[in-house]
Design an enzyme around this catalytic site. Structure first.
Site, mmCIF file in Angstrom:
data_model
loop_
_atom_site.group_PDB
_atom_site.id
_atom_site.type_symbol
_atom_site.label_atom_id
_atom_site.label_comp_id
_atom_site.label_asym_id
_atom_site.label_seq_id
_atom_site.Cartn_x
_atom_site.Cartn_y
_atom_site.Cartn_z
ATOM 1 N N SER A 1 43.632 -40.242 24.494
ATOM 2 C CA SER A 1 42.484 -40.424 23.389
ATOM 3 C C SER A 1 42.632 -40.243 21.991
ATOM 4 O O SER A 1 42.145 -40.928 21.229
ATOM 5 C CB SER A 1 41.397 -39.328 23.796
ATOM 6 N N SER B 1 46.265 -36.351 26.126
ATOM 7 C CA SER B 1 45.938 -37.123 25.057
ATOM 8 C C SER B 1 46.763 -37.133 23.713
ATOM 9 O O SER B 1 46.335 -37.650 22.654
ATOM 10 C CB SER B 1 44.395 -36.888 24.767
ATOM 11 N N LYS C 1 42.524 -36.201 13.595
ATOM 12 C CA LYS C 1 41.630 -36.937 14.926
ATOM 13 C C LYS C 1 40.157 -36.346 14.430
ATOM 14 O O LYS C 1 39.911 -35.138 14.097
ATOM 15 C CB LYS C 1 42.107 -36.248 16.219
HETATM 16 N N1 GLN Z 1 42.907 -39.178 29.732
HETATM 17 C C1 GLN Z 1 42.555 -38.056 30.035
HETATM 18 C C2 GLN Z 1 41.036 -38.000 30.068
HETATM 19 O O1 GLN Z 1 40.542 -38.995 30.112
HETATM 20 C C3 GLN Z 1 43.024 -36.997 29.121
HETATM 21 C C4 GLN Z 1 42.133 -36.953 27.907
HETATM 22 C C5 GLN Z 1 42.487 -35.743 26.831
HETATM 23 O O2 GLN Z 1 43.530 -35.307 26.887
HETATM 24 N N2 GLN Z 1 41.717 -35.777 25.911
HETATM 25 O O3 GLN Z 1 40.361 -37.065 30.495
#
Ligand code: GLN
Length: 496
Positions: free
Chosen positions: A154, A178, A79
């Site tokens: 994400s 995420s 990532k």
């Molecule tokens: N979807 C969640 C957010 O937008 C979690 C994101 C994540 O785990 N990085 O904050």
């Protein structure tokens, strides 16, 4: 069978036995990327020569008799939020466009040391804020099961790369879901280790009390091998836990859950969930029972308040963490023509360099932390966090693991929730409690929903530092379902 269809464990064994070289394995995956990347767009940076150079170095080390781990020579996609000293690191933000870190994150350094070969850096929602990868400042990534759908987020580039057979393994970070949510909607395995079990050093920070690096793979054992390869205490991370890494590989091999107590979280899985998701989830619970687990219903009423608490805590931490992007230290600088003050340049740079979701979070967080509102918002959310941890503790007095659907729905269409932040946030309804409490949680495929033939994930939650239980249950589910399906859910590389 072609090299890209092998598991990471198989590739590692073949390379160790000298049956195939790390260079050949890397080339097979790079060729697959040339073929499918125009459609999937999982990656932000790919530098074929840098990858091959790493593979050649691993082959040399192995030929010299160096004893590397079981994944030596196996390719991996990172990532693009982990610092890599030989590739750019942008967090999918324009504010870091072209930035090349002078150092490696602990996760990338440890995997490099173990001989894994980096295929490239994968796309994500900008600074890991989102659930669809549509918030990337660069491009949208597509779900290999259906190119009109999102791959989750994400860490959507990492989930798509593995589901598209461009990489056997990838890394992600899980702050609110995420890793688990993208794994669920692309039909692969994703694990959020115990908070502090994997190092945040060199990870671009979003919400430091929640950010947790973890693995993606197409099967539970591969995820365990990767988990073990990068986890463990790191003195460079102030919240790293100084305790042995749970024996996740052994647990994945055991795959035996006879006598285990499984708690079904009552609050997750009712109204608002897709019927096909619930059908596969209920079957998975029956399957656990048929494998000898004792299933009981457990109530955790405060889990319903996890989402609003998270959307105060995470933005608060983000507003502080992202203050470092000040146009002076890294990346983008706008309007620095000698006529403007440093403050003006900073404002212009941040206005141009951050996307709308990042700005929304910074504003929310700044508001929640402002004097006069601090107690009412941030302070209150922290109390909710404590209550949630206590409910987990109480539940784990009764059961060994908790289960729920990973996500309320399967992969949604690109664009469907892009203008509706609330709908987007709901994708993490079931995953967020484990971030707030810091315990271990995994998503493992449990079938396809009837309505759309898209993958459904089963979430398995275990106590802090009991990550091995997720692997034991995950592997048992995988084994039983594979014998039912006559192979893995993702049987072969999708033709795209
Ligand atoms: N979807 C969640 C957010 O937008 C979690 C994101 C994540 O785990 N990085 O904050």
């Amino acid at each position: 069978m072609s090299l890209i269809s092998k598991t990471a464990a198989e590739l590692g064994a073949m390379i160790a036995a000298g049956e195939v070289s790390a260079v050949e394995v890397a080339e097979a995956h790079l060729d697959r990327m040339v073929e499918v990347e125009p459609k999937v767009q999982a990656f932000l940076h790919v530098e074929r020569e840098v990858t091959l150079e790493q593979a050649r170095a691993v082959d040399t080390r192995l030929r010299a008799g160096e004893r590397l781990g079981p994944l030596a020579g196996v390719p991996i996609a990172h990532k693009d939020i982990f610092a890599t000293r030989d590739m750019p690191t942008t967090a999918a933000s324009k504010i870091l466009e072209g930035w090349r870190p002078p150092y490696d994150a602990t996760v990338t350094a440890r995997l490099r040391e173990a001989g894994l070969v980096i295929l490239g850096k994968t796309n994500l929602d900008e600074f890991a804020m989102g659930s669809s990868t549509e918030n990337s400042a660069y491009h949208v990534t597509r779900n290999p099961w259906d190119l009109s759908r999102v791959p989750g987020g994400s860490s959507g580039g990492s989930s798509a790369a593995v589901a598209a057979y461009e990489a056997p393994l990838s890394t992600g970070t899980d702050t609110g879901g995420s890793i688990r949510q993208p794994a669920a909607v692309t039909g692969i395995v994703g694990m959020k280790p115990t908070y502090g079990g994997s190092s945040r050093y060199g990870l671009i920070a979003f919400a430091s009390s929640l950010d947790t690096p973890g693995p993606f793979a197409r099967n539970v054992l591969d995820a365990a091998l990767l988990h073990e390869a990068f986890s463990g205490h790191d003195p460079l991370d102030s919240t790293s836990i100084d305790a042995p890494v749970p024996s996740v590989v052994e647990a994945a091999r055991q795959a035996d859950i006879a006598g285990m107590r499984v708690g079904v979280v009552k609050e997750f899985g009712g109204e608002g969930y897709q019927a096909g998701v619930l059908a596969r989830y209920h079957e998975a619970v029956e399957l656990l029972e048929s494998l000898g687990a004792k299933v009981v219903e457990v109530s955790c009423p405060s889990f319903r308040t996890a989402l609003p608490a998270y959307y105060l805590i995470a933005p608060s931490e983000c507003s502080s963490n992202l203050a470092r992007f000040d146009a002076m230290r890294y990346g983008l600088r706008v309007g620095d023509d000698g006529s403007r003050s440093a403050e003006e340049v900073m404002a212009l740079t941040r206005a141009a360099g951050f996307g709308p979701e990042v700005k929304r979070r910074i504003m929310l967080g700044t508001y929640a932390l402002s004097s006069g509102y601090y107690d009412a918002y941030y302070g209150q959310a922290q109390k909710v966090r404590t209550v949630i941890s206590r409910e987990f503790d109480a539940a784990f007095q009764q059961v060994d693991v908790l289960v729920s659907p990973t996500t309320p729905t399967t992969a949604f269409a690109i664009g469907e929730r892009a203008d509706d932040p609330m709908a987007m946030y709901l994708a993490d309804l079931c995953t967020i409690p484990s971030n707030l409490a810091g315990n271990a949680a995994m998503s493992v495929p449990c079938g396809l929903a009837d309505e759309d033939n898209l993958p459904v994930g089963l979430q398995i939650m275990a106590p802090v530092l009991a990550d091995d239980r997720c692997y034991r249950v995950g592997a048992a589910v995988e084994k039983a379902l594979e014998s039912r399906w006559g192979g893995p859910l993702l049987k072969e590389a999708p033709s795209l």
